[in-house]
Design an enzyme around this catalytic site. Sequence first.
Site, PDB file in Angstrom:
ATOM      1  N   SER A  83       0.824  -1.212   0.000  1.00  0.00           N
ATOM      2  CA  SER A  83       0.000   0.000   0.000  1.00  0.00           C
ATOM      3  C   SER A  83       0.857   1.262   0.000  1.00  0.00           C
ATOM      4  O   SER A  83       0.411   2.305  -0.484  1.00  0.00           O
ATOM      5  CB  SER A  83      -0.936   0.015   1.204  1.00  0.00           C
ATOM      6  OG  SER A  83      -1.908  -0.985   1.052  1.00  0.00           O
ATOM      7  N   GLU A 280     -10.235   6.605   1.973  1.00  0.00           N
ATOM      8  CA  GLU A 280      -9.796   5.220   1.796  1.00  0.00           C
ATOM      9  C   GLU A 280     -10.715   4.224   2.497  1.00  0.00           C
ATOM     10  O   GLU A 280     -10.930   4.315   3.714  1.00  0.00           O
ATOM     11  CB  GLU A 280      -8.378   5.026   2.353  1.00  0.00           C
ATOM     12  CG  GLU A 280      -7.871   3.622   2.076  1.00  0.00           C
ATOM     13  CD  GLU A 280      -6.718   3.159   2.956  1.00  0.00           C
ATOM     14  OE1 GLU A 280      -6.027   2.219   2.539  1.00  0.00           O
ATOM     15  OE2 GLU A 280      -6.513   3.713   4.049  1.00  0.00           O
ATOM     16  N   ASP A 285      -8.910  -4.533   2.409  1.00  0.00           N
ATOM     17  CA  ASP A 285      -7.609  -5.205   2.329  1.00  0.00           C
ATOM     18  C   ASP A 285      -7.390  -6.142   3.509  1.00  0.00           C
ATOM     19  O   ASP A 285      -6.974  -7.283   3.334  1.00  0.00           O
ATOM     20  CB  ASP A 285      -6.523  -4.120   2.282  1.00  0.00           C
ATOM     21  CG  ASP A 285      -5.129  -4.662   2.422  1.00  0.00           C
ATOM     22  OD1 ASP A 285      -4.661  -5.326   1.472  1.00  0.00           O
ATOM     23  OD2 ASP A 285      -4.489  -4.434   3.466  1.00  0.00           O
ATOM     24  N   HIS A 289      -6.799 -10.086   3.385  1.00  0.00           N
ATOM     25  CA  HIS A 289      -5.601 -10.749   3.927  1.00  0.00           C
ATOM     26  C   HIS A 289      -5.999 -11.975   4.749  1.00  0.00           C
ATOM     27  O   HIS A 289      -5.348 -13.011   4.673  1.00  0.00           O
ATOM     28  CB  HIS A 289      -4.828  -9.788   4.846  1.00  0.00           C
ATOM     29  CG  HIS A 289      -3.885  -8.871   4.129  1.00  0.00           C
ATOM     30  ND1 HIS A 289      -2.698  -9.305   3.580  1.00  0.00           N
ATOM     31  CD2 HIS A 289      -3.929  -7.542   3.908  1.00  0.00           C
ATOM     32  CE1 HIS A 289      -2.059  -8.264   3.035  1.00  0.00           C
ATOM     33  NE2 HIS A 289      -2.795  -7.181   3.208  1.00  0.00           N
ATOM     34  N   ASP A 328      -5.622   0.378  -4.717  1.00  0.00           N
ATOM     35  CA  ASP A 328      -4.153   0.420  -4.718  1.00  0.00           C
ATOM     36  C   ASP A 328      -3.549  -0.882  -5.236  1.00  0.00           C
ATOM     37  O   ASP A 328      -2.482  -0.902  -5.819  1.00  0.00           O
ATOM     38  CB  ASP A 328      -3.601   0.796  -3.334  1.00  0.00           C
ATOM     39  CG  ASP A 328      -4.104  -0.097  -2.217  1.00  0.00           C
ATOM     40  OD1 ASP A 328      -4.998  -0.943  -2.467  1.00  0.00           O
ATOM     41  OD2 ASP A 328      -3.597   0.040  -1.089  1.00  0.00           O
ATOM     42  N   HIS A 329      -4.277  -1.989  -5.029  1.00  0.00           N
ATOM     43  CA  HIS A 329      -3.828  -3.317  -5.480  1.00  0.00           C
ATOM     44  C   HIS A 329      -4.925  -4.310  -5.136  1.00  0.00           C
ATOM     45  O   HIS A 329      -5.871  -3.964  -4.424  1.00  0.00           O
ATOM     46  CB  HIS A 329      -2.523  -3.734  -4.769  1.00  0.00           C
ATOM     47  CG  HIS A 329      -2.613  -3.613  -3.281  1.00  0.00           C
ATOM     48  ND1 HIS A 329      -3.369  -4.463  -2.511  1.00  0.00           N
ATOM     49  CD2 HIS A 329      -2.103  -2.690  -2.427  1.00  0.00           C
ATOM     50  CE1 HIS A 329      -3.300  -4.090  -1.252  1.00  0.00           C
ATOM     51  NE2 HIS A 329      -2.552  -3.006  -1.156  1.00  0.00           N
TER      52      HIS A 329
HETATM   53 ZN   LIG Z   1      -2.599  -5.162   2.425  1.00  0.00          ZN
END
Ligand SMILES: [Zn+2]
Length: 478
Positions: A83, A280, A285, A289, A328-329
């Site tokens: 990130s 955000e 995320d 994870h 971001d990904h």
């Molecule tokens: Zn992450």
Amino acid sequence: MKRLNKISGLLLAAVLITSPAYAAKPKYVFYMVGDGLGAAQRQFSEFFLKEKDRKTDEKLLMDTFPVSGLNSTYATNTLITDSAAAATALATGHKTNKGYIGQDPNGKDLETLIEEAEKHGMSTGLITTTRITHATPAAFAAHTPDRNDENGIAEDYLDSGVDFFAGGGIRHFIPKDVKIANGDAVGHTIKSKRKDDKDLVKEFSAKGYDTFIGKEGVKKFNATDFNKVEKVLALFTYTHMPYEIDRENKFQDCPSIADMTQAAIDVLSKNKDGFFMMIEGGRIDHAAHANDPTGVIYDTIAFDKAIDKAYNFYKQHPEETLIVVVADHETGGMGLGFDSQGYKLDMGQLLDVKASIEDNIFNGAGLEYKQGKREAFLTMLNTTYGLDNLTAEEKAMLEKGMDESDAGKTFGYYKYDPAAIAATHILSQRANISWTTTIHTASMVPMSAIGVDAQQFGGYKDNTEVAKAMAKVLGFSI
Ligand SMILES: [Zn+2]
């Protein structure tokens, strides 16, 4: 012929006079960043909405915007970004190394879009559901080669000029040794992570910020008319804010990302030169994870509700507002479809889940199995995590996870509790989705936009080109 030219000349003049939007740059900018929000996460959350509301045509708002594109996300030193490098690219238009915040790989500070916005007289805001010092917001207003230096990032914020901060992470803003029992918005004890006596909350206050800290801050926030407020530092939790699924079920008073966005609109829209804010959805995320499907869904929908606040503002100021939604990904390598069960996704399996796995494990009965109370753990998974009627195979997976946990083993790169991962994997299997990893992947991620110059945010772009497009539209030099 002459007459025709005259008419078309008049028409052109009329178009120029009546359409100032084509000449003007956006005055109000919402830069919405879904952390870990890949294409699968977006599609999956939309499927869940359709199932829950029994509406086959329901969509996420972000999936209805007229302009869309795809972004590559890689970092300078690795194809799988983090990130910090990704947010630095989105904030500055420059690639950097994993872990770097607002600096290039040589450690040189990079100008950020937020800093440029300030130079152009715009008001600015940073909002997240993680600690406010976490990588994504940090890359917009701090400069360090070490994303873990969150005490230093908090100090950078004090001098950043950003007008509105909201999120979690009180621990980096209070003097060392300060401890407030059960003081945060989710009942956790607030403990300082600082190594010095700096009281940044006090220093922000001295600089004219209204501060909203912990449990008391939540009460004050919920009672405040933000149209009358100029600057805000709101830190509700010791560390990250709760996952949305836990906020909805246990901590309803705690402001949502949509609530924070609305407050920021009320504070920042008073500036005649407009605003630039980065919002955000930070914990999509974290749930990915942990391979926690419902955690991903609820945080994605909460992020979409924040986009809805921006969209409502856009509808009132359509000729002056730009909303850009990016990620971001991707996180987790989420796959919508798993070989063993054929051509189906079973979203109905997820409807009864009422908590994140993290809340279950750390705040629920999760830890009890370590004291031999394995049945309590299974009961908790039944009542709050939707895992009723365990099959023999599922029970064996959980027993194996608990055995490994008791033996001190961990799962994956971030050392997850094997029993917790067994639970998220059983839930995922029931819905027929799969995960390739507990870290990030290098997949391209979706982008969408609406408003003034939104067409600049279409097509296939590298993440650095998104920031460059933003700078071009706003006349910034980054
Ligand atoms: Zn992450």
